[in-house]
Design a protein around this motif. Structure first.
Motif, PDB file in Angstrom:
ATOM      1  N   LEU A 261      -1.723  58.820 -10.539  1.00 51.25           N
ATOM      2  CA  LEU A 261      -0.315  58.426 -10.560  1.00 51.25           C
ATOM      3  C   LEU A 261       0.103  58.196 -11.995  1.00 51.25           C
ATOM      4  N   THR A 262       1.265  58.720 -12.365  1.00 40.88           N
ATOM      5  CA  THR A 262       1.764  58.557 -13.726  1.00 40.88           C
ATOM      6  C   THR A 262       3.240  58.209 -13.692  1.00 40.88           C
ATOM      7  N   SER A 263       3.602  57.143 -14.398  1.00 41.27           N
ATOM      8  CA  SER A 263       5.011  56.780 -14.598  1.00 41.27           C
ATOM      9  C   SER A 263       5.773  56.683 -13.283  1.00 41.27           C
ATOM     10  N   THR A 264       5.109  56.177 -12.250  1.00 43.23           N
ATOM     11  CA  THR A 264       5.792  56.013 -10.972  1.00 43.23           C
ATOM     12  C   THR A 264       6.138  54.553 -10.736  1.00 43.23           C
ATOM     13  N   ARG A 265       7.267  54.318 -10.097  1.00 34.79           N
ATOM     14  CA  ARG A 265       7.722  52.954  -9.837  1.00 34.79           C
ATOM     15  C   ARG A 265       7.345  52.490  -8.427  1.00 34.79           C
ATOM     16  N   HIS A 266       6.854  53.408  -7.590  1.00 37.41           N
ATOM     17  CA  HIS A 266       6.656  53.054  -6.188  1.00 37.41           C
ATOM     18  C   HIS A 266       5.562  52.000  -6.017  1.00 37.41           C
ATOM     19  N   PHE A 267       4.407  52.229  -6.666  1.00 36.15           N
ATOM     20  CA  PHE A 267       3.315  51.280  -6.519  1.00 36.15           C
ATOM     21  C   PHE A 267       3.418  50.196  -7.580  1.00 36.15           C
ATOM     22  N   THR A 268       4.423  49.383  -7.473  1.00 32.72           N
ATOM     23  CA  THR A 268       4.627  48.329  -8.449  1.00 32.72           C
ATOM     24  C   THR A 268       4.245  46.967  -7.900  1.00 32.72           C
ATOM     25  N   ALA A 269       4.273  46.817  -6.596  1.00 33.69           N
ATOM     26  CA  ALA A 269       3.977  45.513  -6.006  1.00 33.69           C
ATOM     27  C   ALA A 269       2.493  45.387  -5.730  1.00 33.69           C
ATOM     28  N   LYS A 270       1.978  44.197  -6.020  1.00 32.49           N
ATOM     29  CA  LYS A 270       0.570  43.920  -5.761  1.00 32.49           C
ATOM     30  C   LYS A 270       0.240  44.130  -4.296  1.00 32.49           C
ATOM     31  N   LEU A 271       1.179  43.753  -3.416  1.00 30.17           N
ATOM     32  CA  LEU A 271       0.943  43.835  -1.980  1.00 30.17           C
ATOM     33  C   LEU A 271       0.685  45.266  -1.540  1.00 30.17           C
ATOM     34  N   GLU A 272       1.430  46.244  -2.066  1.00 29.81           N
ATOM     35  CA  GLU A 272       1.262  47.634  -1.664  1.00 29.81           C
ATOM     36  C   GLU A 272      -0.123  48.152  -2.014  1.00 29.81           C
ATOM     37  N   LEU A 273      -0.566  47.876  -3.223  1.00 32.08           N
ATOM     38  CA  LEU A 273      -1.907  48.289  -3.613  1.00 32.08           C
ATOM     39  C   LEU A 273      -2.958  47.547  -2.812  1.00 32.08           C
ATOM     40  N   ALA A 274      -2.706  46.256  -2.552  1.00 26.74           N
ATOM     41  CA  ALA A 274      -3.672  45.449  -1.807  1.00 26.74           C
ATOM     42  C   ALA A 274      -3.908  46.017  -0.423  1.00 26.74           C
ATOM     43  N   VAL A 285     -11.813  58.498  -8.400  1.00 32.60           N
ATOM     44  CA  VAL A 285     -10.881  58.489  -9.537  1.00 32.60           C
ATOM     45  C   VAL A 285      -9.599  57.780  -9.134  1.00 32.60           C
ATOM     46  N   LEU A 286      -9.192  56.774  -9.922  1.00 38.28           N
ATOM     47  CA  LEU A 286      -7.922  56.096  -9.708  1.00 38.28           C
ATOM     48  C   LEU A 286      -7.219  55.955 -11.055  1.00 38.28           C
ATOM     49  N   SER A 287      -6.062  56.596 -11.183  1.00 38.73           N
ATOM     50  CA  SER A 287      -5.264  56.481 -12.403  1.00 38.73           C
ATOM     51  C   SER A 287      -3.902  55.901 -12.066  1.00 38.73           C
ATOM     52  N   LEU A 288      -3.575  54.781 -12.713  1.00 39.96           N
ATOM     53  CA  LEU A 288      -2.260  54.153 -12.585  1.00 39.96           C
ATOM     54  C   LEU A 288      -1.563  54.180 -13.937  1.00 39.96           C
ATOM     55  N   TYR A 289      -1.829  55.223 -14.681  1.00 39.15           N
ATOM     56  CA  TYR A 289      -1.346  55.359 -16.056  1.00 39.15           C
ATOM     57  C   TYR A 289       0.177  55.190 -16.154  1.00 39.15           C
ATOM     58  N   ASN A 290       0.581  54.278 -17.048  1.00 40.57           N
ATOM     59  CA  ASN A 290       1.997  54.101 -17.380  1.00 40.57           C
ATOM     60  C   ASN A 290       2.855  53.689 -16.181  1.00 40.57           C
ATOM     61  N   THR A 291       2.239  53.116 -15.153  1.00 49.74           N
ATOM     62  CA  THR A 291       3.012  52.545 -14.055  1.00 49.74           C
ATOM     63  C   THR A 291       3.402  51.115 -14.433  1.00 49.74           C
ATOM     64  N   SER A 292       4.214  50.485 -13.612  1.00 53.11           N
ATOM     65  CA  SER A 292       4.728  49.159 -13.970  1.00 53.11           C
ATOM     66  C   SER A 292       3.948  48.019 -13.330  1.00 53.11           C
ATOM     67  N   ARG A 307     -15.509  55.660 -10.090  1.00 51.12           N
ATOM     68  CA  ARG A 307     -16.165  55.973 -11.361  1.00 51.12           C
ATOM     69  C   ARG A 307     -15.178  56.065 -12.526  1.00 51.12           C
ATOM     70  N   TYR A 308     -13.902  56.173 -12.205  1.00 53.63           N
ATOM     71  CA  TYR A 308     -12.882  56.383 -13.246  1.00 53.63           C
ATOM     72  C   TYR A 308     -11.682  55.511 -12.909  1.00 53.63           C
ATOM     73  N   LEU A 309     -11.320  54.605 -13.829  1.00 55.59           N
ATOM     74  CA  LEU A 309     -10.160  53.733 -13.636  1.00 55.59           C
ATOM     75  C   LEU A 309      -9.314  53.769 -14.902  1.00 55.59           C
ATOM     76  N   ASN A 310      -8.078  54.251 -14.762  1.00 57.14           N
ATOM     77  CA  ASN A 310      -7.166  54.374 -15.899  1.00 57.14           C
ATOM     78  C   ASN A 310      -5.961  53.466 -15.677  1.00 57.14           C
ATOM     79  N   LEU A 311      -5.868  52.415 -16.500  1.00 54.19           N
ATOM     80  CA  LEU A 311      -4.745  51.477 -16.452  1.00 54.19           C
ATOM     81  C   LEU A 311      -3.941  51.536 -17.743  1.00 54.19           C
ATOM     82  N   SER A 312      -4.119  52.561 -18.527  1.00 54.23           N
ATOM     83  CA  SER A 312      -3.468  52.673 -19.837  1.00 54.23           C
ATOM     84  C   SER A 312      -1.947  52.641 -19.690  1.00 54.23           C
ATOM     85  N   GLY A 313      -1.297  51.961 -20.644  1.00 58.13           N
ATOM     86  CA  GLY A 313       0.156  51.931 -20.678  1.00 58.13           C
ATOM     87  C   GLY A 313       0.790  51.024 -19.644  1.00 58.13           C
TER      88      GLY A 313
END
Length: 744
Positions: A261-274, A285-292, A307-313
């Motif tokens: 996921l890149t630059s998306t606003r949908h997964f912004t709430a902790k509850l949704e990811l939880a 692989v989980l990338s939340l790059y540049n999300t809010s 094995r891969y977690l991207n929280l950059s930006g």
């Protein structure tokens, strides 16, 4: 449309498309349908690529087979290129015959638009490359991806396996090179001039067709119940509209292995990811790059295979201890997480971690015992504190890429530095050493010279940056000729330094930046190194010297700037008001930028024809400039108190788009007959007290004039028809003149 605003006068826009519908929407003239290549043209392309030669001699037994293969490509250049890339290393006629006689040529394309030749290229890939190539279907068409990022993703999906003498990352490098050589990847240049990879649209179609329902890209379609159990790879990478319907099926995609996921606003709430993460237990692989997102849910601990977690930006503030229980994690990317101040102490439990990127975060100190992470291949940053030591790096001998060591003032003993064994880290290509500005630049108990001496890197190093060091004399390793691979050096904020290292003897140094040497008095002969007979800085292309307020003298090797920097392309001199030198520049110059350096005498005589120069920004001491030699000049910005005229005879400045004359109080005239610059778009004139008449090229779109009291007319007695912006300030005579023109 912004890039098109800088086109030259008379420029044309060519739109290429595979869609008749698009062509009908944008065309101003009837569309031109590209025909296929002729047989001879296809054969010429084939043999040049297949034999890696501009004029190859093809063995007679291969030429007949090769021409028959070319005929099957039906004039498609991509098909030809992919096949000759496949055959490049095959000299056996039987291998060529197997391609010519393959059954794939007989397949119907009724339900598939993939070129037969591309199918063949894929079929002849080794099985390990087939998997790696197919995985790239996760990228949208036209997407640019870094080689290093792709290798980390392959590794997370267990598509790479280490060999006895090669690291996993080195195996990935070979795979990328192989796919490049087969024309399935191609190199691309980003706006920042970095090199990345991309795929031709038809090659992307091939990868997408191969994986079928296993991969979904959100801009193409939405998840649905019919296919969600098959999905293994899912991406949302292009900032498309975050339509919630696109994401609803994720909860059913229980076998998903990659989620980008890149630059998306949908997964912004902790509850949704939880709620989502516990359902995706197969994720690698989980990338939340540049999300809010600002925090991760506790349910992250359920991703035991990750094995891969991207929280950059992101705006993440804390890394949960639960992340440190993901013992399979190989890659953790936190770059540009500016609100992240701490890594948990349990980070050292991630014993399989190979890549940790914390560049541009606010982390104050590394966790203790980072040296236990012996599998680390890249560590972007190591922040020293009062409770850890640089000695912990000694066990990380496989580190490669770049390493930024911060807060070196916290070194207590020189023995800690030498024990770090940077000298043995042969895979590192870039090292940056930085002391905090608030410190005195030295260590708590040691002098800065000894600390920097102990930080000597391996001779394989290509980039060295030294920031806010407070020593007086650089150690011997800085500039030593044994560092023959050094290409880039930055010396910044070394306020106590009183001499420069002998950098001129580095044979392949291309870029040199020296900035903020506030107590420095003289650029002496020691900079050039070697003997008087040796040519210094043989490969230097960029030289930047700035913020040297006390520096007065600049000694040149043999008294000649051209001899001191024979291949220089870019010169930047700033904020060094007393720096004195007469510079006659080499003809290789492309960019000159001088500001706040009032005693620099730049020799731009007519005899020197700077045919490669595209940008000249100068605060220089010169009465007249002859423009004939600057045939490729794109920008000209002069601030010269002695300048009286610009001269031009016959040469046309066809590339000049922007001209600025600022604070030229003695400037009186332009070339007789006006400035010959048919594509000039911007014209700025400020504080030219003696100027009385101004020529205006027809192509002009922007005109700013201020503080020119004697300026009273334009040479052409009219305004250009293309003019869009006009600003006149403190020019009373000209203002009345322009009013009369506009009223007519």
């Amino acid at each position: 449309m912004k890039p098109f605003s800088h086109g030259e006068y008379g420029s044309k826009i060519i739109v290429t498309t595979q869609s008749e519908k698009v062509a009908s929407m944008v065309h101003d003239l009837p569309p031109y349908h590209l025909t296929t290549l002729s047989s001879d043209a296809c054969w010429n392309l084939f043999k040049k690529v297949a034999f890696n030669n501009s004029n190859p001699i093809v063995p007679s037994e291969l030429e007949e087979i090769g021409r028959e293969i070319v005929e099957k490509c039906n004039g498609q250049p991509l098909a030809v290129k992919s096949l000759c890339s496949l055959l490049r290393h095959q000299s056996n006629s039987k291998d060529w015959e197997s391609i010519r006689d393959s059954d794939i040529w007989e397949l119907s394309q009724k339900n598939c638009n993939i070129l037969h030749a591309l199918w063949l290229s894929y079929q002849y890939l080794p099985s390990h490359l087939k998997q790696c190539f197919a995985y790239c279907s996760i990228f949208p068409k036209g997407f640019q991806f870094a080689k290093e990022d792709l290798i980390k993703l392959w590794m997370a999906e267990d598509l790479l396996h280490p060999q006895k003498s090669k690291r996993t990352e080195e195996v990935g490098e070979e795979f990328v090179h192989d796919l490049l050589s087969r024309s399935l990847f191609k190199k691309s240049i980003k706006l920042d001039k970095s090199v990345c990879l991309t795929m031709h649209d038809l090659v992307n179609d091939l990868a997408t067709f191969i994986v079928g329902d296993l991969c979904l890209r959100s801009y193409c379609s939405s998840l649905n119940k019919a296919s969600n159990n098959k999905i293994r790879y899912w991406s949302h990478l292009k900032g498309e509209n975050d339509n919630c319907e696109k994401f609803e099926g994720l909860v059913e995609a229980k076998h998903l292995r990659t989620l980008l996921l890149t630059s998306t606003r949908h997964f912004t709430a902790k509850l949704e990811l939880a709620n989502l993460l516990p359902l995706l237990t197969c994720l690698r692989v989980l990338s939340l790059y540049n999300t809010s997102i600002t925090e991760l849910p506790d349910s992250i601990v359920d991703l035991k295979l990750l094995r891969y977690l991207n929280l950059s930006g992101t705006r993440i503030k804390k890394i949960l201890n639960g992340v440190c229980t993901l013992y399979n994690l190989q890659t953790l990317l936190l770059r540009n997480c500016s609100e992240l101040f701490l890594l948990p102490p349990e980070t050292v439990n991630l014993t399989n971690l190979r890549h940790l990127d914390i560049e541009c975060t606010s982390i104050k100190e590394m966790p203790k015992e980072m040296g236990t992470l012996k599998d680390l291949q890249t560590l972007s940053t190591f922040v020293l504190g009062k409770d850890n030591t640089v000695e912990e790096l000694k066990n990380l001998q496989d580190l490669g890429g770049s390493l930024h060591i911060l807060q070196l003032e916290n070194v207590v003993k020189v023995e800690e530095v030498t024990a770090a064994r940077l000298k043995d880290m042969k895979y590192l290509t870039e090292l940056e050493f930085e002391w905090s500005l608030k410190s005195d630049g030295g260590s708590r108990n040691q002098n800065p010279q000894e600390v920097l001496a102990g930080l000597q890197p391996h001779t394989n190093i290509k980039v060295v940056k030294i920031k806010t060091w407070r020593g007086k004399k650089f150690p011997n390793w800085v500039g030593d000729h044994s560092f023959s691979g050094l290409e880039h050096i930055e010396l910044l904020g070394c306020m106590n330094c009183d001499s420069l290292p002998p950098l001129g003897q580095l044979p392949f140094l291309k870029q040199l930046v020296i900035c903020q040497f506030t107590e420095f008095l003289k650029i002496g002969d020691e900079l050039y190194g070697g003997s008087a007979e040796d040519t210094p800085f043989r490969c230097l292309e960029l030289l930047q010297i700035s913020q040297m307020p006390k520096c007065k003298e600049w000694s040149l090797s043999g008294g000649d700037f051209k001899g001191s920097f024979p291949k220089l392309k870019e010169l930047v001199l700033k904020a060094s008001p007393d720096l004195t030198a007469e510079l006659c520049l080499p003809k290789t110059m492309e960019t000159i930028e001088i500001s706040g350096c009032h005693k620099i005498d730049l020799n731009l005589s007519e005899s020197n024809r700077y045919k490669s120069l595209t940008k000249l920004h100068g605060c220089i001491s010169i009465k007249s400039i002859f423009l004939d030699g600057f045939t490729k000049l794109d920008e000209l910005h002069l601030e010269c108190k002695n300048l009286e005229s610009l001269e031009q005879s016959c040469a046309q400045l066809s590339f000049l788009r922007c001209l600025k004359l600022t604070k030229c109080p003695n400037f009186k005239r332009f070339p007789q007959g006006g400035l010959s610059a048919p594509n000039l778009k911007e014209f700025h004139i400020c504080s030219c007290k003696e100027l009385s008449s101004l020529p205006l090229p027809l192509s002009l779109q922007t005109l700013f004039i201020s503080e020119c009291p004697k300026l009273e007319s334009f040479s052409e007695e009219r305004l250009p028809s293309n003019l869009k912006q006009l600003s006149i300030c403190d020019c009373s005579k000209l203002f009345e003149y322009c009013r009369s023109l506009l009223l007519v």
